[in-house]
Design an enzyme around this catalytic site. Structure first.
Site: not given
Length: 321
Positions: A16, A43, A144, A225-226, A230, A260, A301
């Site tokens: 990244d 991912k 990917e 997934t939203l 949630g 991810d 993170s």
């Protein structure tokens, strides 16, 4: 009952390159950023690292280039406790690169990826990992990398009675039926659900309609997934269930990699807790993913098992481990 779950990831790997600015530039516009840093992404690799940090025994199948980014990534995975014996190095090509723009005012991101060595991961590479697939409880893959590698992973998973999880990201339409028929759990976000189902997914009812369409395509269990809302869980013939994310008081810093983190956490719970329902595994995975947006970076993170225990002690609403 809890057990030491083994999870194998057929993965993408990206280094990244992250630029942070107050807002995204418009086409043709140059703006000043506030921060730049490099991290580890892709991912599949992100999901693998998240599962490893929670305590899963993880193995990765993938490719890096013969460059400094590839060497740094291998070192990173070893430090995370990931088995890299099936991580190949390709000569004459770069490791995958993800250029990420983060808007500091909102935490939202935009990403451009260059496949690099990821494009050379082949079905034969996955076949060489069959023994490890057979020993795993869960096999996870993404889009990917080439479909041939993904298809082989799930064929071998089905052959050996291993739970197969496809995170169909980045989104694409018209996935082969022979791929979907070997998927036990399909995970997509709203945009990916639209592409794969060929239907809109802008309202709760439309999201449910997408899930129903995906079941007709051959996927028994669907998770849509939203984001902060949630996830919708559709398990076999059961009624769809909406699983809410916990509401956290701290501001969102960076949403990169939260999806991810969800997939990696889910693979951990599926492999390590044989008596846990899919709905409960999704609930706990949503909680883990929610915590990752409070810090910048992708893998940087992701909380460790010990960090999660501290978070749960500080906030009794969180039930994760």
């Amino acid at each position: 009952m809890s057990s030491d779950g083994k999870v194998l990831f057929v993965s993408s790997i990206f280094r990244d390159l992250v630029a942070v600015s107050p807002k995204f530039p418009k086409p043709g516009e140059t703006i000043s950023g506030s921060d730049f840093f490099m991290g580890f992404g892709g991912k599949g690799a992100n999901q693998c690292v998240m599962a490893a940090r929670l305590g899963a025994q993880t193995t990765i199948v993938g490719k890096v280039g013969d460059d400094e980014h590839g060497e740094a990534y291998k070192k990173n995975l070893v430090e995370q406790g990931v088995d890299i014996k099936h991580l190949g190095t390709e000569a004459g090509i770069s490791t995958g690169i993800a250029t990420i723009f983060v808007e500091s005012n909102s935490g939202e991101n935009m990403i451009v990826i260059v496949l690099g060595a990821n494009g050379r991961l082949a079905a034969e590479d996955v076949t060489r990992a069959e023994e490890d697939i057979a020993k795993s409880k869960v096999v996870v893959s993404i889009l990917e990398i080439g479909l041939e590698a993904v298809e082989m992973a799930f064929k071998l998973g089905r052959k050996h009675g291993v739970t197969t999880v496809l995170n169909a990201a980045p989104g694409r339409a018209n996935l082969p039926a022979e791929l979907l028929e070997n998927v036990d759990i399909l995970i997509v976000n709203e945009t990916e659900a639209e592409l794969l189902a060929g239907l809109p997914a802008t309202t709760p009812e439309e999201v449910k309609a997408c899930a129903s369409q995906l079941q007709k395509a051959g996927c028994k269990n669907i998770i849509i997934t939203l984001g902060a809302e949630g996830a919708l869980v559709v398990e076999g013939k059961k009624e769809p269930v909406m699983v809410k994310c916990p509401k956290l008081e701290s501001p969102v810093v960076d949403t990169t990699g939260a999806g991810d983190a969800f997939v990696g956490s889910l693979s951990f719970f599926l492999s390590s807790f044989s008596d846990m329902s899919l709905e409960e595994a999704v609930r706990r995975s949503c909680a883990v993913a929610s915590l990752t947006v409070l810090k910048k970076g992708t893998q940087a993170s992701y909380p460790s098992r010990m960090e999660l225990a501290i978070c749960c002690e500080l906030d009794r609403r969180l039930i994760i481990l």
